[in-house]
Design a protein around this motif. Structure first.
Motif, short mmCIF file in Angstrom:
data_model
loop_
_atom_site.label_atom_id
_atom_site.label_comp_id
_atom_site.label_asym_id
_atom_site.label_seq_id
_atom_site.Cartn_x
_atom_site.Cartn_y
_atom_site.Cartn_z
N ASP A 286 0.83 -1.20 0.00
CA ASP A 286 0.00 0.00 0.00
C ASP A 286 0.87 1.26 0.00
OD1 ASP A 286 -2.33 1.42 -0.13
OD2 ASP A 286 -2.75 1.34 2.02
N VAL A 287 1.90 1.23 -0.82
CA VAL A 287 2.80 2.38 -1.01
C VAL A 287 2.90 2.63 -2.51
CG1 VAL A 287 5.13 3.29 -0.72
CG2 VAL A 287 4.14 1.85 1.06
N ALA A 288 2.45 3.80 -2.94
CA ALA A 288 2.41 4.09 -4.38
C ALA A 288 3.81 4.13 -4.98
CB ALA A 288 1.71 5.42 -4.62
N ILE A 289 3.93 3.60 -6.19
CA ILE A 289 5.18 3.72 -6.93
C ILE A 289 5.35 5.19 -7.30
CG2 ILE A 289 6.38 3.09 -9.06
CD1 ILE A 289 4.65 0.55 -9.16
N PRO A 290 6.48 5.82 -6.97
CA PRO A 290 6.66 7.23 -7.35
C PRO A 290 6.49 7.40 -8.86
CG PRO A 290 8.39 6.53 -5.85
CD PRO A 290 7.62 5.29 -6.22
N ILE A 291 5.93 8.53 -9.24
CA ILE A 291 5.62 8.79 -10.65
C ILE A 291 6.89 8.73 -11.51
CG2 ILE A 291 5.80 11.32 -10.42
CD1 ILE A 291 3.36 11.58 -12.22
N ASN A 292 8.03 9.08 -10.90
CA ASN A 292 9.28 9.12 -11.67
C ASN A 292 10.17 7.90 -11.42
OD1 ASN A 292 9.69 9.88 -9.02
ND2 ASN A 292 11.37 11.26 -9.47
N GLN A 293 9.61 6.82 -10.90
CA GLN A 293 10.40 5.60 -10.64
C GLN A 293 10.96 5.05 -11.96
OE1 GLN A 293 10.87 4.53 -7.61
NE2 GLN A 293 11.24 2.33 -7.61
N PRO A 294 12.27 4.72 -12.00
CA PRO A 294 12.83 4.17 -13.25
C PRO A 294 12.03 2.96 -13.75
CG PRO A 294 14.57 4.62 -11.66
CD PRO A 294 13.27 4.83 -10.94
N GLY A 295 11.69 3.00 -15.00
CA GLY A 295 11.07 1.83 -15.65
C GLY A 295 9.61 1.62 -15.36
N VAL A 296 9.21 1.71 -14.09
CA VAL A 296 7.84 1.34 -13.73
C VAL A 296 6.98 2.51 -13.24
CG1 VAL A 296 8.42 -1.08 -13.28
CG2 VAL A 296 8.59 0.59 -11.42
N GLY A 297 7.56 3.68 -13.09
CA GLY A 297 6.79 4.86 -12.66
C GLY A 297 5.85 5.31 -13.77
N ALA A 298 4.76 5.98 -13.38
CA ALA A 298 3.75 6.39 -14.37
C ALA A 298 4.33 7.32 -15.43
CB ALA A 298 2.58 7.07 -13.65
N ASN A 299 5.38 8.07 -15.08
CA ASN A 299 5.96 9.01 -16.03
C ASN A 299 7.20 8.48 -16.75
OD1 ASN A 299 4.23 11.12 -15.98
ND2 ASN A 299 5.60 12.59 -14.99
N ALA A 300 7.56 7.22 -16.51
CA ALA A 300 8.82 6.70 -17.05
C ALA A 300 8.87 6.75 -18.57
CB ALA A 300 9.07 5.28 -16.55
N PHE A 301 7.69 6.76 -19.21
CA PHE A 301 7.66 6.83 -20.68
C PHE A 301 6.68 7.92 -21.15
CE2 PHE A 301 8.92 2.57 -19.48
CZ PHE A 301 10.06 2.38 -20.25
N ALA A 302 6.49 8.94 -20.31
CA ALA A 302 5.54 10.00 -20.66
C ALA A 302 6.29 11.21 -21.21
CB ALA A 302 4.73 10.40 -19.42
N HIS A 303 5.75 11.78 -22.25
CA HIS A 303 6.38 12.96 -22.87
C HIS A 303 5.30 13.98 -23.17
CE1 HIS A 303 9.83 10.26 -23.72
NE2 HIS A 303 8.90 9.37 -24.01
N SER A 304 5.56 15.25 -22.87
CA SER A 304 4.57 16.26 -23.24
C SER A 304 5.19 17.50 -23.90
CB SER A 304 3.70 16.66 -22.04
OG SER A 304 4.42 17.51 -21.19
N SER A 305 6.41 17.81 -23.54
CA SER A 305 6.96 19.04 -24.12
C SER A 305 7.15 18.85 -25.62
CB SER A 305 8.29 19.39 -23.45
OG SER A 305 9.29 18.50 -23.87
N GLY A 306 7.00 19.92 -26.36
CA GLY A 306 6.98 19.86 -27.82
C GLY A 306 8.17 19.15 -28.43
N ILE A 307 9.35 19.54 -28.02
CA ILE A 307 10.56 18.99 -28.65
C ILE A 307 10.70 17.50 -28.32
CG2 ILE A 307 13.09 19.10 -28.63
CD1 ILE A 307 12.79 22.17 -28.29
N HIS A 308 10.42 17.14 -27.05
CA HIS A 308 10.54 15.73 -26.64
C HIS A 308 9.49 14.86 -27.34
CE1 HIS A 308 13.35 15.65 -23.02
NE2 HIS A 308 13.47 16.85 -23.57
N ALA A 309 8.24 15.32 -27.33
CA ALA A 309 7.16 14.52 -27.94
C ALA A 309 7.44 14.32 -29.43
CB ALA A 309 5.81 15.20 -27.73
#
Ligand SMILES: [Zn+2]
Length: 418
Positions: A286-309
């Motif tokens: 019952d401990v959330a995986i941090p959003i920026n956790q390597p590989g498995v975090g919710a943001n590990a493969f998320a891109h939004s900024s124009g140049i990155h996307a």
């Protein structure tokens, strides 16, 4: 060429952490997932702790049945003969042990408060190794607690004594996360070269360097000519700021610049199971995986900024070191948004039959269904949350084992009578 082996300590360091805990069924599921992933060993618990005994014996039974195989199951105890004797009374079939004792002057003076000396520490440890050998332990690791604050010459002496008495590995514990990648490389290499046995790295994250220290320590051990063993925990959960995260260690060992070409991870690690094991630990602890956790975090493969996307759409290699598919991500997951029937501690047979039917589990008789339901109720009492599908399937498949996991008897009755 020596290799890097993984010993996951979630079921020991992870569960001994303040505010965290797992049910015995959850610990068992973690052993099963670690086995499926191809991890070398799980430090699966505490053989001298009464409430662990049935769980430990049941998991050894699962190993014998081939359900948890080839994963090694190792117990953690203090490096004193009394703990070894109690271990073999409680868990006679245990094959792998880690014997732990503090080695730094800080701990010898500050923790043992004059009750032990450097020589006394070596004496206790070697007697414990002798006792474990006498009981036929297949592998013995000796943990030098607070190794990073221990005089390196004394640590070499400690390691040589352990080896002379038949220990298979020396665990270098950076108990307070005090090392940095350079100091741990040097110490690990010295130990590998002078003690000449495999060295384990047990790193904590108090300064945010647990993964880097584990990897660099392993490099030092291998450069020193020995096999290296890295202690990990799932999602990095462990004492205080935690331990080296299992997934991050695997990623670092296989994806980091120049490391994979020079150092080899032993065995076949199935990275496809990374997301699954991380999600299960998230739910169970019952401990959330941090959003920026390597590989498995919710943001590990998320891109939004124009140049990155734009860049990642043209070629994922522009902004991603590895693909999400490698970690078992990208599959759609089904989330119930309508009516839900849940199997819990007060469930009845009708609702339970409905839940199990959805998992394609049918029962031979109403009696059998009632027995499995009873086990599910008890499992729920211990975990305080709905069981995941694989836990329900486990109970239905191995009811006798589940019953052992759920059986705990506090105190001997002689204490209660008076
Ligand atoms: Zn630890």
């Amino acid at each position: 060429m020596p290799k890097i082996y993984l010993i996951d300590v979630t079921n020991r360091d992870g569960v001994q952490t303040a505010k965290l805990g797992l049910s015995k069924l959850e610990k068992t599921m973690i052993n099963i997932y670690l086995n499926d992933m191809g991890v070398f060993q799980s430090e699966f618990g505490f053989p001298t702790t009464r409430h662990e005994v049935n769980y430990l014996n049941a998991n050894l039974e699962l190993a014998e049945m081939g359900v948890i195989k080839p994963l090694r199951l190792g117990g953690w105890i203090r490096a004193i003969p009394a703990d070894v004797e109690l271990t073999y009374r409680n868990v006679p079939g245990i094959e792998h042990l880690n014997l732990s004792i503090s080695t730094s002057d800080q701990m010898i003076n500050g923790k043992f408060q004059g009750r032990k000396t450097r020589d006394g520490v070596i004496k206790d440890m070697t007697e414990a190794v002798d006792a474990a050998r006498a009981h036929g332990a297949e592998s013995i690791g000796v943990n030098a607690e607070d190794a990073s604050r221990t005089d390196i010459n004394y640590l070499v002496e400690f390691g040589l004594a352990a080896k002379e008495h038949g220990a298979d590995r020396l665990r270098y514990c950076d108990t307070l996360g005090y090392d940095n990648p350079f100091t741990i490389y040097d110490n690990s290499r010295i130990l590998a070269e002078k003690v000449e046995i495999p060295i384990e790295l047990h790193c904590h994250n108090d300064l945010g360097m647990a993964v880097a220290n584990s990897i660099n320590g392993a490099m030092g051990v291998i450069d020193g000519g020995q096999d290296a063993y890295i202690n990990t925990t799932i999602n990095g959960l462990g004492e205080r700021a935690g331990n080296a995260d299992l997934i991050a260690v695997i990623l670092a060992a296989t994806k980091s610049k120049d490391i994979a070409s020079k150092y080899e991870l032993a065995g076949q690690i199935k990275m496809k199971l990374a997301s699954k094991i991380a999600k299960f630990a998230e739910y169970a602890f019952d401990v959330a995986i941090p959003i920026n956790q390597p590989g498995v975090g919710a943001n590990a493969f998320a891109h939004s900024s124009g140049i990155h996307a734009d860049g990642v759409l043209k070629d994922p290699g522009n902004y991603e070191l590895y693909g999400y598919e490698e970690l078992g991500r990208g599959e759609p997951i089904k989330v119930e948004t309508g009516r839900e029937i849940i199997a819990g501690q007060y469930s009845g047979i009708s609702g339970f039959g409905h839940v199990m039917g959805k998992l394609d589990i049918t029962f031979k008789s109403r009696e059998q269904a009632n027995e499995i339901l009873e086990l599910v109720r008890y499992a729920n009492v211990e975990s305080h949350k709905p069981l995941v599908e694989e836990e329900l399937l486990f109970i239905a498949k191995y009811p006798e084992i589940a019953k052992k996991l759920l059986t705990m008897t506090p105190l001997d009755s002689q204490y209660l009578d008076g």
